[in-house]
Design a protein around this motif. Structure first.
Motif, PDB file in Angstrom:
ATOM      1  N   ARG A 318      -3.781  -1.236  -4.786  1.00  0.00           N
ATOM      2  CA  ARG A 318      -4.772  -0.545  -3.943  1.00  0.00           C
ATOM      3  C   ARG A 318      -4.843  -1.182  -2.547  1.00  0.00           C
ATOM      4  O   ARG A 318      -4.920  -0.486  -1.538  1.00  0.00           O
ATOM      5  CB  ARG A 318      -6.142  -0.596  -4.618  1.00  0.00           C
ATOM      6  CG  ARG A 318      -7.256   0.077  -3.805  1.00  0.00           C
ATOM      7  CD  ARG A 318      -8.539   0.149  -4.615  1.00  0.00           C
ATOM      8  NE  ARG A 318      -9.637   0.645  -3.812  1.00  0.00           N
ATOM      9  CZ  ARG A 318     -10.672  -0.081  -3.430  1.00  0.00           C
ATOM     10  NH1 ARG A 318     -10.741  -1.360  -3.776  1.00  0.00           N
ATOM     11  NH2 ARG A 318     -11.645   0.441  -2.713  1.00  0.00           N
ATOM     12  N   ARG A 319      -4.798  -2.514  -2.512  1.00  0.00           N
ATOM     13  CA  ARG A 319      -4.909  -3.207  -1.219  1.00  0.00           C
ATOM     14  C   ARG A 319      -3.634  -3.086  -0.385  1.00  0.00           C
ATOM     15  O   ARG A 319      -3.693  -2.969   0.841  1.00  0.00           O
ATOM     16  CB  ARG A 319      -5.203  -4.697  -1.431  1.00  0.00           C
ATOM     17  CG  ARG A 319      -6.578  -5.016  -1.941  1.00  0.00           C
ATOM     18  CD  ARG A 319      -6.878  -6.511  -1.787  1.00  0.00           C
ATOM     19  NE  ARG A 319      -5.813  -7.354  -2.318  1.00  0.00           N
ATOM     20  CZ  ARG A 319      -5.762  -7.771  -3.578  1.00  0.00           C
ATOM     21  NH1 ARG A 319      -6.708  -7.405  -4.433  1.00  0.00           N
ATOM     22  NH2 ARG A 319      -4.779  -8.545  -3.985  1.00  0.00           N
ATOM     23  N   GLY A 325      -8.211   2.479   2.497  1.00  0.00           N
ATOM     24  CA  GLY A 325      -9.541   3.026   2.258  1.00  0.00           C
ATOM     25  C   GLY A 325      -9.672   3.884   1.020  1.00  0.00           C
ATOM     26  O   GLY A 325     -10.757   4.371   0.710  1.00  0.00           O
ATOM     27  N   ILE A 326      -8.594   4.075   0.279  1.00  0.00           N
ATOM     28  CA  ILE A 326      -8.620   4.957  -0.881  1.00  0.00           C
ATOM     29  C   ILE A 326      -9.372   4.271  -2.032  1.00  0.00           C
ATOM     30  O   ILE A 326      -9.321   3.048  -2.195  1.00  0.00           O
ATOM     31  CB  ILE A 326      -7.173   5.315  -1.305  1.00  0.00           C
ATOM     32  CG1 ILE A 326      -7.158   6.518  -2.258  1.00  0.00           C
ATOM     33  CG2 ILE A 326      -6.469   4.133  -1.944  1.00  0.00           C
ATOM     34  CD1 ILE A 326      -5.750   7.050  -2.520  1.00  0.00           C
ATOM     35  N   SER A 327     -10.107   5.042  -2.815  1.00  0.00           N
ATOM     36  CA  SER A 327     -10.826   4.511  -3.964  1.00  0.00           C
ATOM     37  C   SER A 327      -9.907   4.509  -5.182  1.00  0.00           C
ATOM     38  O   SER A 327      -8.852   5.158  -5.191  1.00  0.00           O
ATOM     39  CB  SER A 327     -12.068   5.348  -4.257  1.00  0.00           C
ATOM     40  OG  SER A 327     -11.687   6.638  -4.727  1.00  0.00           O
ATOM     41  N   TYR A 328     -10.355   3.822  -6.250  1.00  0.00           N
ATOM     42  CA  TYR A 328      -9.566   3.840  -7.482  1.00  0.00           C
ATOM     43  C   TYR A 328      -9.490   5.252  -8.052  1.00  0.00           C
ATOM     44  O   TYR A 328      -8.448   5.681  -8.561  1.00  0.00           O
ATOM     45  CB  TYR A 328     -10.159   2.882  -8.510  1.00  0.00           C
ATOM     46  CG  TYR A 328      -9.914   1.428  -8.188  1.00  0.00           C
ATOM     47  CD1 TYR A 328      -8.626   0.893  -8.222  1.00  0.00           C
ATOM     48  CD2 TYR A 328     -10.965   0.575  -7.849  1.00  0.00           C
ATOM     49  CE1 TYR A 328      -8.382  -0.428  -7.923  1.00  0.00           C
ATOM     50  CE2 TYR A 328     -10.732  -0.763  -7.552  1.00  0.00           C
ATOM     51  CZ  TYR A 328      -9.445  -1.256  -7.590  1.00  0.00           C
ATOM     52  OH  TYR A 328      -9.209  -2.580  -7.288  1.00  0.00           O
ATOM     53  N   ALA A 329     -10.584   5.986  -7.956  1.00  0.00           N
ATOM     54  CA  ALA A 329     -10.583   7.370  -8.458  1.00  0.00           C
ATOM     55  C   ALA A 329      -9.605   8.222  -7.650  1.00  0.00           C
ATOM     56  O   ALA A 329      -8.865   9.051  -8.215  1.00  0.00           O
ATOM     57  CB  ALA A 329     -11.986   7.950  -8.390  1.00  0.00           C
ATOM     58  N   ASP A 330      -9.578   8.024  -6.339  1.00  0.00           N
ATOM     59  CA  ASP A 330      -8.650   8.772  -5.486  1.00  0.00           C
ATOM     60  C   ASP A 330      -7.201   8.405  -5.784  1.00  0.00           C
ATOM     61  O   ASP A 330      -6.302   9.245  -5.690  1.00  0.00           O
ATOM     62  CB  ASP A 330      -8.959   8.522  -4.011  1.00  0.00           C
ATOM     63  CG  ASP A 330     -10.273   9.151  -3.565  1.00  0.00           C
ATOM     64  OD1 ASP A 330     -10.725  10.097  -4.239  1.00  0.00           O
ATOM     65  OD2 ASP A 330     -10.840   8.693  -2.556  1.00  0.00           O
TER      66      ASP A 330
END
Length: 496
Positions: A318-319, A325-330
């Motif tokens: 993710r990082r 800026g994306i979320s885990y759900a995204d």
């Protein structure tokens, strides 16, 4: 008419949580934890990790005060107390129940040579057939370090205990422990069904250091008058359950019977399965302890698989890989069109240190199969989640070799289990049904207390109100694709 509640404490290394459970409805009416920022871990040297047990007591008091105020409950309303705690810690007290030194907690590695020396001297067959594990870095080895390096202090020790035993002592003034607790400290002999005298003798420990053994589900002690006055509880309230955090997590998910699995997938991942016969892994790639419902006439063992490189890989992706800026759900939406097997991309997820499942090898994280002309960020994102699942299944194969028939996996709906891709892949490869629940350790400890004092008859009644949030069945049409992807992953792991 006042309500009746059960109180559960969960003594973690980052905080102490308290929860009140309504006896009739089985629902949690209030929860709180302290400190709000992670508790201090004292590291005087590299690889050391200690905590002052007094801080656990203070955090327990603060958490309790908050939930009592929030719920409006009084000490008279609480019918029993249960305790969950961080496993493998060492607490030493003198004859006046005064703590002699900071607790050496689970993540402290200084005792590894003491465990290794015992394993080599006593022999693998002796250790594994009696302890079901290597003495390793567990509580007994930690005490050996104290004896060798702090001999004057060691001579003052009256009793040793685990973190949950300490909290029970502070509540009651009584020092005792459980078979389950002794087993996690490598101090229970499964063959002779008594404290492991051969290991105690090897280290030069007198058996009197071990506290009285009480059943996991029983009225183990009662709240003392002094503790009642300090905490606002009722003197005489029974303390009727305690369990280490992983066995207790399984209890919280109603995992009691052979073949049932409890799993978590946070920074690291855990698969904890119940085995109905005495067995062990000859390579010590998994640990085996007495489960909460183990008894001398009922074999219920908890087989613990821990994978260091799980959610931490997903966080790294993710990082460093996912769009900013994306979320885990995204992320899950972003990669949903990538096929099973990630179009040939595989990720070996072991980038968070040595892995016990790989016989303590540190192989690192590696990415294979990338084609610059067709693979994208989405392929890497999916391959990471698949790699985490495959590491779970790799460990579960060891459990199956030990005789465990894995048909159902229980988990809290949190962390990696929030991902459809993760859940479907795990069900697809393992062939097991996944059931997701809403619960936590302190709530489980409270319900365990209800079982221990006789309010609930067995786990069926205690967990009849456990809220099931989702059921994921293996997709038989996609099973071949999942198994093929897993086979490719294992081939690449074998080459490292």
């Amino acid at each position: 008419m006042s309500r009746q509640y059960l109180l559960g404490f969960d003594v973690g290394s980052s905080s102490v949580k308290a929860s009140l459970v309504d006896v009739e409805s089985g629902s949690c009416v209030a929860s709180a934890f302290y400190p709000e920022k992670e508790a201090q871990i004292i590291a005087v040297k590299t690889g050391w990790a200690e905590q002052d047990p007094q801080t656990w007591w203070e955090y327990a008091k603060l958490s309790l005060k908050k939930i009592m105020a929030e719920s409006g409950a009084t000490g008279d309303d609480i019918k029993a107390i249960g305790i969950s705690y961080q496993m493998h810690g060492l607490v030493c007290v003198d004859k006046d129940q005064q703590v002699l030194r900071n607790s050496i907690i689970w993540c402290d590695s200084r005792a590894v040579p003491y465990g290794d020396d015992a394993f080599n001297s006593l022999g693998s067959e002796k250790c594994l057939s009696h302890l079901l594990n290597s003495p390793g870095n567990f509580t007994a080895a930690k005490l050996a370090w104290v004896k060798d390096n702090e001999p004057e202090l060691f001579e003052k020790i009256d009793k040793i205990m685990l973190p949950g035993d300490y909290l029970a002592m502070r509540l009651s003034g009584t020092v005792n422990t459980t078979i389950s607790g002794l087993s996690e400290g490598m101090m229970w002999d499964f063959k002779d069904k008594r404290p492991a005298k051969f290991l105690l003798d090897y280290y030069g420990f007198d058996e009197s250091l071990i506290a009285d053994i009480v059943p996991t589900f029983s009225i183990q002690s009662e709240v003392s008058a002094s503790a009642a006055a300090e905490l606002g509880l009722k003197a005489g309230t029974p303390i009727s359950y305690r369990g280490g955090d992983q066995p207790n997590n399984a209890l919280s998910l109603n995992v009691f019977n052979p073949g049932e699995i409890a799993s978590t997938a946070g920074t690291s991942g855990v698969v904890y399965g119940v085995l109905g016969e005495v067995n062990y892994d000859k390579k010590s790639r998994v640990n085996t302890f007495a489960h909460v419902n183990y008894a001398e006439d009922l074999t219920r063992l908890g087989v613990l698989l821990c994978i260091n490189g799980t959610g931490i890989l997903n966080a790294w992706i993710r990082r460093n890989v996912a769009p900013e800026g994306i979320s885990y759900a995204d992320m899950n939406t972003f990669m949903e069109n990538v096929p099973i097997g990630s179009d040939g991309v595989t990720i070996i997820p072991f980038g968070n240190g040595a892995e016990r499942v790989l016989e303590n090898r540190e192989v690192g994280c590696s990415i294979s199969g990338i084609n610059f002309n067709k693979h994208s960020k989405a392929h890497l994102m999916r391959a990471a989640q698949e790699g985490i699942v495959f590491s779970f299944c790799y460990g579960m194969e060891i459990m199956q070799q030990m005789g465990m028939d894995i048909k159902k996996i229980h988990a809290g709906k949190a962390n990696m289990f929030l991902s459809d891709i993760f859940r479907n892949t795990l069900a697809g490869v393992s062939g097991a049904t996944i059931e997701l629940y809403e619960t936590d350790g302190s709530v489980g400890a409270a319900k365990g207390a209800g079982m221990g004092c006789g309010i609930y008859k067995y786990n069926v009644e205690a967990f009849s109100t456990l809220k099931k949030l989702a059921v994921i069945e293996p997709d038989e049409k996609q099973r071949a694709a999942y198994l093929n992807a897993y086979a490719v992953w294992k081939e690449r792991l074998a080459k490292i």
